[in-house]
Scaffold this motif. Structure first.
Motif, PDB file in Angstrom:
ATOM      1  N   GLY A   1     -28.287   0.653  -2.851  1.00 30.55           N
ATOM      2  CA  GLY A   1     -28.136  -0.389  -1.843  1.00 30.55           C
ATOM      3  C   GLY A   1     -26.833  -0.115  -0.873  1.00 30.55           C
ATOM      4  O   GLY A   1     -26.452  -1.163  -0.217  1.00 30.55           O
TER       5      GLY A   1
ATOM      6  N   LEU B   1     -26.673   0.972   2.009  1.00 30.94           N
ATOM      7  CA  LEU B   1     -26.847   0.747   3.554  1.00 30.94           C
ATOM      8  C   LEU B   1     -27.014  -0.717   3.823  1.00 30.94           C
ATOM      9  O   LEU B   1     -26.867  -1.092   4.742  1.00 30.94           O
ATOM     10  N   ASN B   2     -27.067  -1.495   2.792  1.00 32.12           N
ATOM     11  CA  ASN B   2     -27.063  -3.048   2.782  1.00 32.12           C
ATOM     12  C   ASN B   2     -25.801  -3.716   2.652  1.00 32.12           C
ATOM     13  O   ASN B   2     -26.033  -5.166   2.838  1.00 32.12           O
ATOM     14  N   TYR B   3     -24.684  -2.799   2.337  1.00 29.76           N
ATOM     15  CA  TYR B   3     -23.539  -3.674   2.121  1.00 29.76           C
ATOM     16  C   TYR B   3     -22.710  -3.889   3.585  1.00 29.76           C
ATOM     17  O   TYR B   3     -22.668  -2.457   4.339  1.00 29.76           O
ATOM     18  N   ASN B   4     -22.210  -4.981   3.992  1.00 26.40           N
ATOM     19  CA  ASN B   4     -21.326  -5.021   4.845  1.00 26.40           C
ATOM     20  C   ASN B   4     -19.935  -5.089   4.357  1.00 26.40           C
ATOM     21  O   ASN B   4     -19.377  -5.843   3.740  1.00 26.40           O
TER      22      ASN B   4
ATOM     23  N   GLN C   1     -20.415   4.507   5.627  1.00 29.70           N
ATOM     24  CA  GLN C   1     -21.089   3.238   5.868  1.00 29.70           C
ATOM     25  C   GLN C   1     -19.989   2.174   5.775  1.00 29.70           C
ATOM     26  O   GLN C   1     -20.059   1.057   6.674  1.00 29.70           O
TER      27      GLN C   1
END
Length: 492
Positions: free
Chosen positions: A88, A90-93, A133
């Protein structure tokens, strides 16, 4: 630069002060000891030094900068808090995660240092994904970590002597701790490093030992040493007495008194699984919670010396940007286990041959599979004859020779060359080579108006008498600053 440091505690502030001071020293050294024609690169490692890089840029010092992160602040937080990092990612800010884990100041400094460096590097392809990222910049060069062999034995004979001495000490202590005679063909297994329960794979290492202990495998016994420093109150005195020959029939699983054994992950998991070093157990486990600096009170051998005595090391890491522990292991001719989530594991997988290094496939969710793979590897080594094991040791040595700094430093040289080029563009300079000398010209942008000065370049050659040449060389060594006799010399 927009660094958000308001929430930084003392551990952050101390690092920021250190980095800033380092930047000031580099600036001073450049201005007073170097020529404008010198090509200079300053290398900054980790967020702890980032303020120095930012200072050099703010002070417009014409020094090229390289920033290397060995692990991202956010990546370590996510992995250490049992969240799935890889599937996941790419889903973390990153900024939101920094606030969640209260590491805003560290993350912010790391991010700004990465974005403002002339060249940004990291130690492995897997960490490069995190950088892109979490830090908002792709790395320019991957610079793998090398090994410096100056402290390893120089000859095969020295290796064997060190291995024999280490194995004898390990067997002696294991026998005293378990109360049993250790068979000559016993397989000695080890794990070492920081006490990061999941990240370093300590959890799956212990679970694999339990799986092996409960299996129907017959043959050699396994003696596992968990060499993980933890809080302790000194060596076990009853164990010491037994080792000196004056103790009673005392057995223990831990070599030193743990400060909080009831809260210790290793102890708790061993108890849950019933790995109590019973007489019937195929697998015996020995927890060594002390730094092995040669003066721990029980083994009294440095970690590297002890490492030479084990037959196999297992580092089934979940979060490991590089992984020096398996590299150190193969440098001592000890076969090792690493994973596809370790930078070293990914690097080894690219080599044509890696006999002596087993690479376990690991992801966010396959913990059970990892345990089974390690169990199978343990069985494989228990089943080896002397000739097969000698081949594994030879393969491990060959991998370590491939990973020497003298072979891997070329990536750093590439980073430094690119940093110089980028620095020249950034500071609006040009470097001109002429014969055996290099000349640096600063461009001055000016509008062609009457109220602006006209700039001319003036070259001044310094002349120092031959008798004072040695004094000029001495002046570049900071030793004279604190040496009274040297000051008198300069004055005279």
């Amino acid at each position: 630069f927009g660094v958000d440091s308001l929430t930084g505690n003392w551990d952050y502030r101390e690092s920021a002060l250190f980095g800033y001071a380092a930047g000031r020293v580099i600036e001073s050294f450049y201005r007073f000891n170097l020529e404008p024609s010198d090509k200079v690169v300053a290398q900054f490692h980790e967020w702890m030094t980032g303020s120095g890089l930012l200072y050099l840029k703010s002070a417009k010092v014409p020094v090229a900068t390289v920033f290397t992160t060995h692990a991202t602040v956010i990546g370590r937080c996510i992995a250490g808090n049992y969240l799935p990092l890889y599937d996941g990612i790419l889903n973390y800010n990153a900024d939101e995660m920094a606030r969640r884990f209260n590491v805003v100041a560290r993350h912010s400094l790391e991010k700004k240092a990465a974005q403002n460096s002339d060249i940004f590097t990291t130690v492995s392809d897997i960490t490069a994904q995190e950088c892109r990222q979490f830090l908002g910049r792709a790395v320019d060069v991957v610079t793998p970590n090398g090994f410096e062999p100056s402290f390893t034995p120089a000859t095969d004979e020295e290796y064997e002597q060190q291995r024999d001495a280490a194995r004898a000490r390990l067997v002696e202590v294991a026998s005293a701790m378990s109360g049993e005679e250790i068979p000559e063909n016993a397989v000695l297994v080890g794990i070492g490093g920081r006490y990061e329960w999941k990240n370093k794979g300590i959890d799956v290492f212990i679970d694999a030992l339990d799986k092996l202990n409960r299996s129907d495998f017959k043959g050699k016994s396994v003696h596992a040493f968990i060499m993980i420093p933890s809080g302790h109150n000194g060596p076990d005195k009853q164990l010491l007495a037994k080792l000196s020959g004056s103790g009673s029939n005392y057995v223990t699983r831990t070599s030193h008194y743990l400060m909080d054994p009831e809260y210790d992950n290793v102890t708790r998991r061993l108890n849950e699984l019933g790995l109590n070093n019973s007489v019937s157990d195929k697998v015996k486990v020995y927890f060594v919670p002390s730094y092995l600096n040669g003066n721990d009170g029980i083994f009294n051998m440095p970690y590297y010396d002890m490492l030479a005595g084990v037959d196999l090391t297992i580092f089934a890491s979940y979060y490991e940007p590089w992984g020096y522990t398996p590299l150190e292991s193969v440098a001592y001719g000890v076969p090792t286990v690493t994973t596809t989530l370790a930078g070293f594991g990914m690097w080894v997988a690219k080599q044509a041959e890696h006999k002596g290094v087993d690479i376990v496939r690991r992801d966010d969710y396959n913990t059970r599979e990892v345990v089974l793979q390690i169990t199978d590897i343990l069985k494989h080594y228990m089943d080896m004859n002397a000739e097969e094991y000698a081949e594994a040791r030879k393969g491990a040595m060959e991998i370590s020779n491939t990973a020497l700094w003298k072979r891997l430093f070329k990536e750093y040289k590439q980073a430094y060359e690119e940093a110089i080029d980028n620095s020249v563009s950034r500071t609006n300079r040009v470097l001109i080579d002429g014969g055996d000398r290099s000349e640096q010209i600063n461009f001055v942008r000016q509008q062609l108006t009457s109220n602006r000065p006209s700039w001319h370049r003036l070259m001044v050659e310094k002349g120092i008498p031959a008798r004072l040449k040695a004094l000029e060389e001495l002046s570049r060594n900071l030793w004279w600053c604190w040496t009274v006799a040297a000051r008198d010399l300069f004055e005279s």
